[in-house]
Design an enzyme around this catalytic site. Structure first.
Site, PDB file in Angstrom:
ATOM      1  N   LYS A  22     -44.190 -34.835   0.277  1.00 21.88           N
ATOM      2  CA  LYS A  22     -43.323 -34.982   1.458  1.00 21.88           C
ATOM      3  C   LYS A  22     -43.296 -36.444   1.921  1.00 21.88           C
ATOM      4  O   LYS A  22     -42.232 -36.981   2.214  1.00 21.88           O
ATOM      5  CB  LYS A  22     -43.866 -34.064   2.560  1.00 21.88           C
ATOM      6  CG  LYS A  22     -42.954 -33.838   3.712  1.00 21.88           C
ATOM      7  CD  LYS A  22     -43.285 -32.514   4.396  1.00 21.88           C
ATOM      8  CE  LYS A  22     -44.516 -32.547   5.269  1.00 21.88           C
ATOM      9  NZ  LYS A  22     -44.369 -33.371   6.483  1.00 21.88           N
ATOM     10  N   SER A  23     -44.442 -37.085   1.987  1.00 20.81           N
ATOM     11  CA  SER A  23     -44.494 -38.479   2.457  1.00 20.81           C
ATOM     12  C   SER A  23     -43.707 -39.394   1.526  1.00 20.81           C
ATOM     13  O   SER A  23     -42.957 -40.269   1.969  1.00 20.81           O
ATOM     14  CB  SER A  23     -45.945 -38.961   2.516  1.00 20.81           C
ATOM     15  OG  SER A  23     -46.644 -38.268   3.504  1.00 20.81           O
ATOM     16  N   ASP A 315     -54.012 -33.608   7.034  1.00 20.62           N
ATOM     17  CA  ASP A 315     -53.102 -32.474   6.821  1.00 20.62           C
ATOM     18  C   ASP A 315     -53.788 -31.289   6.129  1.00 20.62           C
ATOM     19  O   ASP A 315     -53.238 -30.193   6.077  1.00 20.62           O
ATOM     20  CB  ASP A 315     -51.896 -32.914   5.975  1.00 20.62           C
ATOM     21  CG  ASP A 315     -50.968 -33.844   6.759  1.00 20.62           C
ATOM     22  OD1 ASP A 315     -51.073 -33.894   8.006  1.00 20.62           O
ATOM     23  OD2 ASP A 315     -50.153 -34.530   6.116  1.00 20.62           O
ATOM     24  N   ARG A 346     -53.253 -27.968  16.436  1.00 23.89           N
ATOM     25  CA  ARG A 346     -53.893 -27.230  15.334  1.00 23.89           C
ATOM     26  C   ARG A 346     -55.331 -26.849  15.656  1.00 23.89           C
ATOM     27  O   ARG A 346     -55.841 -25.876  15.090  1.00 23.89           O
ATOM     28  CB  ARG A 346     -53.809 -28.049  14.034  1.00 23.89           C
ATOM     29  CG  ARG A 346     -52.396 -28.062  13.481  1.00 23.89           C
ATOM     30  CD  ARG A 346     -52.275 -28.772  12.147  1.00 23.89           C
ATOM     31  NE  ARG A 346     -50.909 -28.611  11.641  1.00 23.89           N
ATOM     32  CZ  ARG A 346     -50.321 -29.429  10.779  1.00 23.89           C
ATOM     33  NH1 ARG A 346     -50.974 -30.472  10.306  1.00 23.89           N
ATOM     34  NH2 ARG A 346     -49.084 -29.200  10.369  1.00 23.89           N
ATOM     35  N   ARG A 388     -48.372 -25.428   8.123  1.00 23.37           N
ATOM     36  CA  ARG A 388     -49.707 -25.490   7.500  1.00 23.37           C
ATOM     37  C   ARG A 388     -50.631 -24.392   8.040  1.00 23.37           C
ATOM     38  O   ARG A 388     -51.511 -23.903   7.353  1.00 23.37           O
ATOM     39  CB  ARG A 388     -50.320 -26.872   7.680  1.00 23.37           C
ATOM     40  CG  ARG A 388     -49.492 -27.952   6.995  1.00 23.37           C
ATOM     41  CD  ARG A 388     -50.261 -29.226   6.737  1.00 23.37           C
ATOM     42  NE  ARG A 388     -49.353 -30.354   6.560  1.00 23.37           N
ATOM     43  CZ  ARG A 388     -48.692 -30.632   5.432  1.00 23.37           C
ATOM     44  NH1 ARG A 388     -48.841 -29.868   4.370  1.00 23.37           N
ATOM     45  NH2 ARG A 388     -47.878 -31.669   5.358  1.00 23.37           N
TER      46      ARG A 388
HETATM   47  C1  S3P Z   1     -47.487 -38.877   7.234  1.00 22.98           C
HETATM   48  C2  S3P Z   1     -48.590 -39.312   7.906  1.00 22.98           C
HETATM   49  C3  S3P Z   1     -49.498 -38.418   8.631  1.00 22.98           C
HETATM   50  C4  S3P Z   1     -49.359 -36.972   8.190  1.00 22.98           C
HETATM   51  C5  S3P Z   1     -47.929 -36.554   8.080  1.00 22.98           C
HETATM   52  C6  S3P Z   1     -47.165 -37.445   7.115  1.00 22.98           C
HETATM   53  C7  S3P Z   1     -46.620 -39.873   6.586  1.00 22.98           C
HETATM   54  O1  S3P Z   1     -49.192 -38.479  10.013  1.00 22.98           O
HETATM   55  O2  S3P Z   1     -50.052 -36.117   9.063  1.00 22.98           O
HETATM   56  O3  S3P Z   1     -47.864 -35.200   7.614  1.00 22.98           O
HETATM   57  O4  S3P Z   1     -45.799 -39.503   5.740  1.00 22.98           O
HETATM   58  O5  S3P Z   1     -46.743 -41.062   6.909  1.00 22.98           O
HETATM   59  P1  S3P Z   1     -49.785 -39.667  10.927  1.00 22.98           P
HETATM   60  O6  S3P Z   1     -49.462 -40.890  10.235  1.00 22.98           O
HETATM   61  O7  S3P Z   1     -49.115 -39.576  12.246  1.00 22.98           O
HETATM   62  O8  S3P Z   1     -51.252 -39.339  11.012  1.00 22.98           O
END
Ligand code: S3P
Length: 428
Positions: A22-23, A315, A346, A388
């Site tokens: 996803k990221s 996550d 969560r 999740r």
């Molecule tokens: C993400 C960073 C994380 C993660 C999110 C995706 C990203 O959040 O929890 O699911 O793609 O940069 P934070 O950067 O706010 O911790």
């Protein structure tokens, strides 16, 4: 009462191609839009969150063509976006909203960012503050939440920012805004977070006394290119937990991201005795990927996650906690207040739902804990629409009879077809 009853499984076997990370999917889309010309993305996640990014980019005048397994984006350069006709709806996706804040801060037009009920509750000051310091007119509600109104400034000031909250989203937003600043923008992270932005953009990063620094240069351009999105580590954990808990299981997860800023969770599982083999490790377009074989092993011992380690498994905590409870392991989490401001609170939901499964849980402001040998029973699980939470307790329901989720469809936010994948693996 309606709900989605989970049917216990005997074991899971077979091969799985996970959804695209996803990221990396969000970033591949945004960076392609910022480039000039056609970029091609292979293996983009088909989940709702990246779809929110596609939706916003289209509203900003970017052409995105989705084929079966490839996506074409026709980038128009860092200054090629057009003013959206309406508010940009980021859905459930914090990454979409926060990264777009960075990009929109450098545009010549005004825009508004909104999202669903969950996203409209999440803290945005962490990104609005530094972007305002750079010279953008950007604000949310008095509580620091969306809707966010952005009046871009094409001549932002560079910033040196020391992260007070470990967040890859905030880091990325500032670095993207740095492309519109006169000079060098630096983000220093005392606690490291996922590094996809720096890897994918080839940014300079180095150690400084306060932590790890990464920089972007004003006026930099991003080349149009091909991206290959690896399988999502944070989606892999649900299947890893299920396969290790169900005797006789043997699954192979293909082409999973083993980027060191994401793969700490594998080490966590290993320390609980999980049989996890990482094979065929290769680097594709700057991201390390590998096949991961998981064989049933049960989980044993104690899981203790403390403040500096929470960012690296943020996550994955819902699945780690639920797996520990089901396996009768003890569990302790501290320094994880960030978990209260994710897609749901969560900590509150994990505590409440574990208690409804008869786990004796102690709750803290920044975490929770439970002892060993819990005899977990089924129960009704409130997901608050959090993907999740639904998947973590869904996995519990494969092991423990009588688990009923109030909402199973929210898994589509990050893992489209999750339930079908489980059904395919259980029917072998
Ligand atoms: C993400 C960073 C994380 C993660 C999110 C995706 C990203 O959040 O929890 O699911 O793609 O940069 P934070 O950067 O706010 O911790």
């Amino acid at each position: 009462m309606s709900g989605h009853a989970i049917e216990p499984a005997r074991r899971l076997t077979g091969e799985v191609m996970l959804p695209g990370d996803k990221s990396v999917s969000h970033r591949a889309l945004l960076f392609s839009a910022l480039a000039t010309g056609k970029s091609v993305i292979h293996g983009l996640s088909a989940a709702q969150d990246p779809k929110s990014t596609v939706h916003c980019l289209r509203a900003l005048g970017i052409e995105v063509h989705e084929e079966r397994n490839t996506t074409e984006v026709i980038g128009r350069g860092t200054r090629g976006f057009s003013a959206p006709a309406a508010a940009l709806d980021c859905g459930n996706s914090g990454t979409t909203m926060r990264l777009l804040c960075g990009i929109l801060s450098g545009q010549t037009f005004e825009s508004t960012l909104t999202g669903d009920g969950s996203l409209m509750k999440r803290p945005m000051k962490r990104v609005l503050g530094p972007l305002a310091k750079m010279g953008a007119s950007i604000s949310g509600t008095p509580a620091g939440t969306a809707p966010i109104a952005v009046k871009g400034n094409p001549y932002l000031r560079p910033l040196r920012f020391i992260a007070d909250v470990p967040s890859a989203q905030v880091k990325s937003a500032i670095l993207l805004a740095g492309m519109y600043a006169a000079g060098e923008t630096t983000v220093v992270e005392p606690i490291p977070t996922r590094d996809h932005t720096e890897r994918m953009l080839g940014l300079k990063s180095f150690d400084v006394p306060e932590g790890r620094a990464v920089t972007t240069q004003g006026g930099m351009s991003i080349p149009a290119r091909e991206y290959s999105v690896p399988g999502d580590t944070s989606a892999a954990v649900f299947l890893i937990a299920a396969a290790s808990l169900l005797p006789g299981s043997d699954i192979l997860l293909k082409r999973v991201s083993v980027n060191p800023t994401r793969a700490q969770v594998f080490e966590r599982f290993r320390r609980l005795g999980v049989s996890l083999e990482v094979v065929e490790r290769v680097t594709v377009a700057g991201e390390e990927i590998a096949d991961v074989r998981v064989r049933a092993s049960g989980l044993s011992g104690a899981l203790d996650i403390s403040a500096p380690e929470t960012a690296s498994v943020i996550d994955e905590i819902p699945m780690l906690a639920v797996a520990a409870a089901v396996a009768g392991c003890s569990f302790r989490l501290r320094g994880a207040q960030e978990l209260r401001v994710k897609e749901s609170d969560r900590i509150e939901l994990l505590v409440k739902n574990l208690r409804s499964m008869e786990v004796e849980v102690e709750e803290y402001a920044d975490g929770f804990a439970f002892g060993p040998n819990n005899a977990v029973i089924g129960g009704r699980i409130g997901t608050a629409g959090d993907h999740r939470i639904a998947m973590a307790f869904g996995v519990a329901g494969l092991v423990v009879p009588g688990v009923i989720l109030d909402d199973a469809s929210c898994v589509e936010v990050s893992f489209p077809g999750f339930w079908n994948t489980i059904d395919r693996l259980r029917s072998h």
